[in-house]
Design an enzyme around this catalytic site. Structure first.
Site, PDB file in Angstrom:
ATOM      1  N   ARG A 223      27.551  33.617  29.801  1.00  0.00           N
ATOM      2  CA  ARG A 223      28.764  34.421  30.057  1.00  0.00           C
ATOM      3  C   ARG A 223      29.627  34.391  28.817  1.00  0.00           C
ATOM      4  O   ARG A 223      29.863  33.322  28.234  1.00  0.00           O
ATOM      5  CB  ARG A 223      29.500  33.828  31.260  1.00  0.00           C
ATOM      6  CG  ARG A 223      30.867  34.435  31.567  1.00  0.00           C
ATOM      7  CD  ARG A 223      30.743  35.834  32.118  1.00  0.00           C
ATOM      8  NE  ARG A 223      31.939  36.260  32.814  1.00  0.00           N
ATOM      9  CZ  ARG A 223      33.065  36.667  32.221  1.00  0.00           C
ATOM     10  NH1 ARG A 223      33.158  36.670  30.917  1.00  0.00           N
ATOM     11  NH2 ARG A 223      34.084  37.060  32.957  1.00  0.00           N
ATOM     12  N   GLU A 231      34.016  44.982  36.712  1.00  0.00           N
ATOM     13  CA  GLU A 231      32.774  44.748  37.441  1.00  0.00           C
ATOM     14  C   GLU A 231      32.023  46.057  37.686  1.00  0.00           C
ATOM     15  O   GLU A 231      32.625  47.110  37.870  1.00  0.00           O
ATOM     16  CB  GLU A 231      33.067  44.084  38.787  1.00  0.00           C
ATOM     17  CG  GLU A 231      33.695  42.702  38.669  1.00  0.00           C
ATOM     18  CD  GLU A 231      32.758  41.679  38.094  1.00  0.00           C
ATOM     19  OE1 GLU A 231      31.532  41.931  38.101  1.00  0.00           O
ATOM     20  OE2 GLU A 231      33.226  40.636  37.622  1.00  0.00           O
ATOM     21  N   ARG A 290      26.775  29.119  34.404  1.00  0.00           N
ATOM     22  CA  ARG A 290      26.381  29.810  33.184  1.00  0.00           C
ATOM     23  C   ARG A 290      27.102  29.220  31.973  1.00  0.00           C
ATOM     24  O   ARG A 290      28.277  28.869  32.045  1.00  0.00           O
ATOM     25  CB  ARG A 290      26.703  31.302  33.303  1.00  0.00           C
ATOM     26  CG  ARG A 290      25.961  32.012  34.414  1.00  0.00           C
ATOM     27  CD  ARG A 290      26.434  33.442  34.614  1.00  0.00           C
ATOM     28  NE  ARG A 290      27.827  33.509  35.022  1.00  0.00           N
ATOM     29  CZ  ARG A 290      28.443  34.611  35.402  1.00  0.00           C
ATOM     30  NH1 ARG A 290      27.784  35.753  35.407  1.00  0.00           N
ATOM     31  NH2 ARG A 290      29.706  34.591  35.763  1.00  0.00           N
TER      32      ARG A 290
END
Length: 496
Positions: A223, A231, A290
């Site tokens: 990320r 999004e 992540r």
């Protein structure tokens, strides 16, 4: 009364009852702890297999752990726990093994003269044997004694040397020390965790998330640190982007820019070799496990490019470049760059229709001819076996450029610039692939369409609803079963 309140309690004083209670409670605690230790691998396996409270999602960066849980995840999680137990047992065995020691023979002290004189005494046996030569140096109250064993064959000689006699050779004092050696493993501290890698971009998930291949062959999702693009796989939240209104128009605007950010990332990074780096002032991993990284490509920061070109906002978190990133965002906003150049659309009145295939535009008719919502195996791991087939039922070509598809959970997909011939079909796959005039790909890393039923909405490039298609349980909803149930209940009540 609770269970705890029902437990027997200790009484004042030292009584047999109190002793037995203490022994019982200690035994119960040991049994519970033992059960917990032995059942922990199975508990962890079940929790991750069922993805309880998103546990599998958070640990999906670990090899073998799926974002959706499942039997394979449970088996892998149990295996990890058993391996961990094995390591603990191995360490316990290694630390409890007896250490090798070396015995030092005791030193033999010969009679010595008192005072500050130095006296050397030597004794030699005439037979081949082991002879102990002891030398003692006495100075004041301090005496040093050392011994050594040698093998020799010589005549018997007694020699006493006094330093004050001129005709006698001065004594040679030989001190042979026996040293006991202790072998100690050099302590080593683990090297600091690596903070920078050169990786290959395998897939662009969206504007701020990448799948990369590390030098050791491991593929993981990372990320981008400090930035947040709108999004595209879930609902957008205009409240996170100042100056964008919390309305349908604002959400549509952000979804559009989310797709633009994804396209920009694909153009710049797809299949490229980049440098990623973590930040010691920031969390190393995010909520979903992540790695949080800065990405550099061709000598430039991609995180900064997203902000400067208006594809992203600064993410609310702590990291070393925060002030610089805020300045980049402020500049983009003041210059109306990218998503910050919000232009409210003209109000359009549309007529909502509830039909299973639908609507006519100026160039053709788009209808849904097939929905395959239940992919083989785990839906979230077989996204391309989940698909929807659209058909141009008109007699003219139909351009889908700018059209979008939505479901009831606010997932959004925008068609690329493709044209569908009359009578031809185009299949929208949930997973990833290369778009063509007959097959397009959502690019989602998880299933979109509900197996039990969902509604497909398609809007044209002007925002007009063109298709509303309901399938599954939702399409079968009817008031007849409810009326039948009410009549049955009424008949039963009358007979009572």
């Amino acid at each position: 009364m609770s269970v705890v309140e029902r437990l027997p309690r200790l009484e004042p004083g030292l009584t047999l009852r109190n002793v037995l209670l203490v022994v019982f409670y200690l035994w119960a605690i040991l049994v519970l702890v033992g059960l917990l230790i032995y059942t922990l691998p199975f508990v962890v396996a079940v929790v991750l297999g069922l993805n309880v409270r998103g546990s599998a999602d958070r640990l999906s960066a670990i090899p073998g752990i799926s974002t959706d849980g499942g039997l394979s995840t449970a088996v892998v999680a149990g295996g990890y726990m058993l391996c961990l137990y094995g390591v603990i047992l191995a360490l316990a065995w290694a630390t409890s093994a007896p250490a090798a020691t070396q015995t030092t023979p005791p030193a033999t002290t010969m009679p010595t003269a008192s005072g500050s004189d130095a006296t050397v005494a030597a004794t030699t046996q005439t037979t081949p044997t082991t002879t102990t030569v002891a030398s003692t140096v006495s100075t004041g109250s301090t005496t040093t004694t050392a011994s050594s064993s040698i093998s020799t064959q010589a005549s018997t000689t007694d020699a006493t040397a006094t330093p004050t006699v001129a005709t006698t050779a001065p004594p040679t004092t030989t001190t042979t020390a026996t040293v006991a050696r202790t072998t100690t493993a050099a302590s080593t501290t683990g090297s600091e965790r690596r903070t920078e890698w050169q990786v290959d971009v395998v897939r662009v998930v969206d504007g701020d998330t990448l799948e990369v291949a590390f030098p050791d062959g491991r593929v993981a999702r990372v990320r981008l640190l400090g930035v947040d693009t709108p999004e595209v796989h879930t609902g957008t939240n205009p409240s996170e982007f100042e100056e964008i209104p919390e309305s349908d128009a604002g959400r549509a605007w952000l979804r559009d820019w989310g797709h633009k950010a994804s396209d920009f990332a694909r153009t710049q990074l797809q299949s490229e070799t980049v440098t990623i780096r973590t930040d010691s002032d920031a969390d190393r991993r995010g909520a979903y496990g992540r790695l949080l990284v800065y990405v550099r490509h061709d000598g430039e920061s991609f995180n900064e490019q997203l902000l400067a070109q208006g594809y992203a906002r600064v993410y609310e978190s702590s990291f070393s470049n925060r002030e610089h990133y805020l300045a980049l965002e402020a500049t983009a906003r003041s210059n109306d760059v990218g998503l910050w150049n919000y232009d409210p659309p003209t109000e359009i009145t549309t007529t909502m229709t509830t039909t299973t295939s639908v609507a006519t535009t100026g160039t053709g008719e788009l209808v849904v001819v097939d929905v395959h919502a239940d992919a083989a195996g785990n839906d979230h791991e077989n996204e391309n076996d989940e698909y929807t087939v659209f058909k141009n039922a008109g007699d003219r070509e139909l351009s889908l450029a700018g059209w979008r598809v939505e479901d009831e959970a606010d997932h959004v997909y925008y068609f690329p610039d493709i044209t569908v011939a009359p009578g031809a079909t185009v299949t929208l796959y949930t997973g990833s692939g290369t778009d063509s005039d007959t097959a397009v790909y959502w690019g989602s890393d998880a299933a979109i369409w509900n197996n039990g039923g969902d509604t497909i909405y398609v809007y044209d490039d002007s925002g007009n609803l063109e298709v509303e298609y309901t399938y599954g349980a939702q399409a079968d909803q009817s008031p007849i079963p409810l009326v039948g149930l009410l009549l049955t209940v009424g008949v039963v009540l009358r007979r009572l």
